[in-house]
Design a protein around this motif. Structure first.
Motif, PDB file in Angstrom:
ATOM      1  N   THR A   1       0.807  -1.225   0.000  1.00 40.39           N
ATOM      2  CA  THR A   1       0.000   0.000   0.000  1.00 40.39           C
ATOM      3  C   THR A   1       0.839   1.273   0.000  1.00 40.39           C
ATOM      4  O   THR A   1       0.279   2.371  -0.029  1.00 40.39           O
ATOM      5  CB  THR A   1      -0.949   0.039   1.215  1.00 40.39           C
ATOM      6  N   HIS A   2       2.177   1.122   0.040  1.00 42.29           N
ATOM      7  CA  HIS A   2       2.999   2.345   0.063  1.00 42.29           C
ATOM      8  C   HIS A   2       4.443   2.049  -0.324  1.00 42.29           C
ATOM      9  O   HIS A   2       5.193   1.437   0.440  1.00 42.29           O
ATOM     10  CB  HIS A   2       2.956   2.982   1.464  1.00 42.29           C
ATOM     11  N   ILE A   3       4.821   2.498  -1.510  1.00 49.01           N
ATOM     12  CA  ILE A   3       6.193   2.267  -1.979  1.00 49.01           C
ATOM     13  C   ILE A   3       6.616   3.414  -2.900  1.00 49.01           C
ATOM     14  O   ILE A   3       5.820   3.881  -3.725  1.00 49.01           O
ATOM     15  CB  ILE A   3       6.318   0.886  -2.680  1.00 49.01           C
ATOM     16  N   HIS A   4       7.867   3.864  -2.738  1.00 50.70           N
ATOM     17  CA  HIS A   4       8.405   4.923  -3.597  1.00 50.70           C
ATOM     18  C   HIS A   4       9.281   4.258  -4.652  1.00 50.70           C
ATOM     19  O   HIS A   4      10.427   3.868  -4.349  1.00 50.70           O
ATOM     20  CB  HIS A   4       9.254   5.898  -2.782  1.00 50.70           C
ATOM     21  N   ALA A   5       8.795   4.180  -5.879  1.00 53.66           N
ATOM     22  CA  ALA A   5       9.549   3.487  -6.932  1.00 53.66           C
ATOM     23  C   ALA A   5      10.958   4.072  -7.150  1.00 53.66           C
ATOM     24  O   ALA A   5      11.924   3.312  -7.264  1.00 53.66           O
ATOM     25  CB  ALA A   5       8.752   3.484  -8.241  1.00 53.66           C
TER      26      ALA A   5
ATOM     27  N   THR B   1      -0.814  10.052   0.645  1.00 52.40           N
ATOM     28  CA  THR B   1       0.133  10.997   1.232  1.00 52.40           C
ATOM     29  C   THR B   1       0.755  10.383   2.484  1.00 52.40           C
ATOM     30  O   THR B   1       0.485   9.224   2.809  1.00 52.40           O
ATOM     31  CB  THR B   1      -0.554  12.350   1.547  1.00 52.40           C
ATOM     32  N   HIS B   2       1.626  11.164   3.146  1.00 50.31           N
ATOM     33  CA  HIS B   2       2.222  10.738   4.427  1.00 50.31           C
ATOM     34  C   HIS B   2       1.591  11.574   5.537  1.00 50.31           C
ATOM     35  O   HIS B   2       1.479  12.794   5.395  1.00 50.31           O
ATOM     36  CB  HIS B   2       3.724  11.035   4.455  1.00 50.31           C
ATOM     37  N   VAL B   3       1.242  10.944   6.641  1.00 55.27           N
ATOM     38  CA  VAL B   3       0.618  11.676   7.743  1.00 55.27           C
ATOM     39  C   VAL B   3       1.203  11.234   9.085  1.00 55.27           C
ATOM     40  O   VAL B   3       1.337  10.032   9.352  1.00 55.27           O
ATOM     41  CB  VAL B   3      -0.921  11.433   7.738  1.00 55.27           C
TER      42      VAL B   3
ATOM     43  N   ALA C   1      -0.088   7.051   4.683  1.00 56.08           N
ATOM     44  CA  ALA C   1       1.052   6.282   5.172  1.00 56.08           C
ATOM     45  C   ALA C   1       1.414   6.711   6.585  1.00 56.08           C
ATOM     46  O   ALA C   1       1.363   7.901   6.917  1.00 56.08           O
ATOM     47  CB  ALA C   1       2.250   6.475   4.241  1.00 56.08           C
ATOM     48  N   HIS C   2       1.728   5.724   7.398  1.00 54.81           N
ATOM     49  CA  HIS C   2       2.296   5.852   8.752  1.00 54.81           C
ATOM     50  C   HIS C   2       1.265   6.081   9.865  1.00 54.81           C
ATOM     51  O   HIS C   2       0.995   5.184  10.632  1.00 54.81           O
ATOM     52  CB  HIS C   2       3.410   6.910   8.795  1.00 54.81           C
ATOM     53  N   CYS C   3       0.749   7.301  10.034  1.00 53.46           N
ATOM     54  CA  CYS C   3      -0.251   7.573  11.091  1.00 53.46           C
ATOM     55  C   CYS C   3       0.211   7.082  12.464  1.00 53.46           C
ATOM     56  O   CYS C   3      -0.586   6.584  13.263  1.00 53.46           O
ATOM     57  CB  CYS C   3      -1.593   6.911  10.744  1.00 53.46           C
TER      58      CYS C   3
ATOM     59  N   THR D   1       5.794  -1.357   2.202  1.00 53.44           N
ATOM     60  CA  THR D   1       7.246  -1.495   2.381  1.00 53.44           C
ATOM     61  C   THR D   1       7.879  -0.134   2.635  1.00 53.44           C
ATOM     62  O   THR D   1       8.913  -0.028   3.259  1.00 53.44           O
ATOM     63  CB  THR D   1       7.905  -2.097   1.127  1.00 53.44           C
ATOM     64  N   ASP D   2       7.257   0.936   2.083  1.00 48.15           N
ATOM     65  CA  ASP D   2       7.840   2.283   2.108  1.00 48.15           C
ATOM     66  C   ASP D   2       9.289   2.279   1.635  1.00 48.15           C
ATOM     67  O   ASP D   2      10.141   2.975   2.199  1.00 48.15           O
ATOM     68  CB  ASP D   2       7.718   2.949   3.484  1.00 48.15           C
ATOM     69  N   VAL D   3       9.591   1.475   0.626  1.00 47.65           N
ATOM     70  CA  VAL D   3      10.905   1.592  -0.012  1.00 47.65           C
ATOM     71  C   VAL D   3      11.101   3.059  -0.372  1.00 47.65           C
ATOM     72  O   VAL D   3      10.211   3.694  -0.924  1.00 47.65           O
ATOM     73  CB  VAL D   3      10.940   0.714  -1.293  1.00 47.65           C
TER      74      VAL D   3
END
Ligand code: GUN
Ligand code: FE
Length: 437
Positions: free
Chosen positions: A75-79, A232-234, A265-267, A316-318
């Motif tokens: 659900t969250h990855i930076h290619a 987004t990131h929160v 992402a995160h929370c 993964t939040d790569v």
């Protein structure tokens, strides 16, 4: 021309609304045009084969101990950050962004470089069972289009976002508000015009620090106009908490960006008031435990999130998280849950750690809910797309061993905690083989 139908015969393991992990032995799953058209007991196999005129070669009999699981949902990855995954792990978020991340992302202006990294990240994630990914790209429209092309060619399912930032990032990696909107609009239109049902543009304001409220409001209008998902990131770090407000989500809400398919992402530092608003809006959380530890951001209390009834999946939040494998995300989530338990027990409190069945649900059905895709993927149900992994615990050079005393549940746990891409011998997205050994 007769429609080809494929039948998978054997055991499958998945999550349902009622059960974190359900195991079905001796089943047949019929797949036509990418969709599951029947799930039946295997005693009906001969009847089904004749009813649908299925030739013998279209029946895949899984071998002993092999089983099917739904494709994993990141659900969250930076290619672009895959370029430095596994390195640059010494800093915390804001220094890490400034020192490594923005300089790397700025390089994606160069399409040759972008092509190399994007081909590798899509190949790597698919091979590790990520059939669906929610990607951040960079602020460059051309390179983001390229990422979509690479994903399409590989056959992965994805949300892809051109990142928006119009303030507080270095001048070499920033857009004006107008540019950001204009480029986003063009990206959305070109992506939609390709009509690939697997690749969807997603509105991607990076985080509150790098986006003016004017930009957020305009992105909210774009979301409304095209009915798109948002990410987004929160509240990732303690420093993100503004003591002036008890509700950091209000800004996302009032700009029209907190919707049923918004992925936050995160929370990690959310208040109960914020969890309640999140639940009301139907938005979901991308829990990224590897990243939360690697960047030393904090521990998300997933048990609390589940008790609040919020949607949650794993990311993964790569490359805040160093591993692109969703099995690693599952393991890291387990370790974070146990770390919280140790802290609570030191205070004389009880804490219910996440079970392996709950972790499996987070990595599959939970992720599909967060992305608003649970009517299409997440588990095996008639009418859903067939996104699946054939797992072989006995594959040559498997990273774990199976003993005669092992039960099937033991083997599933060993796969979740010790398994790897080698065990994923076939990977299907919407019925098409996307990867495998
Ligand atoms: N917050 C803003 N940008 C980023 C990013 O690239 N990674 C993580 N983990 N957090 C962020
Ligand atoms: Fe991130």
């Amino acid at each position: 021309m007769a429609e080809t139908l494929t039948i998978f015969h054997g055991t499958f393991v998945h999550s349902t609304k009622e059960e974190d992990m359900a195991i079905h032995n001796d089943m047949v799953i019929g797949v036509r045009r990418g969709k599951i058209i029947f799930i039946e007991d295997d005693t009906r196999l001969p009847d089904l084969m004749s009813e649908y005129s299925v030739p013998l070669e279209n029946v895949r009999h899984l071998e002993k101990w092999q089983f099917l699981i739904p494709g994993l949902v990141d659900t969250h990855i930076h290619a672009p950050q895959y370029a430095f995954a596994g390195s640059n792990m010494d800093l915390q978020l804001y220094d890490w962004l400034k020192t490594y991340t923005y300089p790397t992302e700025a390089k994606f202006k160069d399409l040759t470089y972008a092509m190399d990294v994007y081909t590798k990240v899509v190949d790597r994630t698919l091979r590790n069972g990520t059939t669906t990914a929610c990607y951040f790209a960079t602020l460059h429209r051309d390179a983001t289009n390229l990422l979509c092309e690479v994903i399409e060619k590989a056959g992965q399912r994805a949300y892809v976002g051109k990142v928006n930032l119009d303030c507080c990032s270095p001048s070499y990696y920033r857009e004006t508000t107008e540019e950001s909107l204009e480029e986003t609009k063009k990206f959305i239109e070109s992506t939609i015009s390709k009509k690939n049902p697997l690749v969807t543009p997603i509105i991607t304001p990076r985080f509150i620090v790098t986006c003016s409220e004017e930009l957020l409001s305009s992105l909210g209008q774009l979301r409304e106009q095209y009915q798109l998902p948002v990410q987004t990131h929160v509240l990732e770090t303690r420093g993100d908490v503004d003591p002036e407000t008890s509700n950091h989500l209000n800004v996302w809400d009032r700009t029209g960006l907190l919707k049923h398919n918004t992925v936050l992402a995160h929370c990690v530092y959310m208040s109960d008031e914020e969890f309640d608003l999140l639940k009301q809006r139907g938005s979901g959380i991308a829990h990224c435990p590897n990243s939360n530890i690697t960047l030393r951001s904090g521990f998300l209390d997933v048990r609390h999130v589940l008790e609040k009834g919020c949607k949650i999946g794993l990311g993964t939040d790569v490359s805040g998280g160093y591993s692109s494998s969703m099995l690693d995300a599952l393991r890291s989530a387990s370790q974070v849950s146990k770390t919280i338990a140790i802290q609570r027990e030191e205070r004389g409190e009880n804490y219910k750690i996440l079970t392996y069945k709950e972790l499996f649900r987070l990595a599959t059905l939970g992720g599909s809910e967060v992305m608003g895709l649970d009517k299409t993927i997440g588990n095996f149900q008639v009418g859903k797309d067939f996104d699946a992994i054939v797992v072989d615990p006995l594959v040559e050079n498997s990273p774990f061993d199976v003993f005669s005393t092992d039960t099937f549940l033991d083997i599933i746990q060993k796969f979740l905690f010790l398994g790897g891409d080698r065990n994923m011998i076939d990977i299907f997205v919407a019925g098409t083989r996307a990867s495998g050994r």
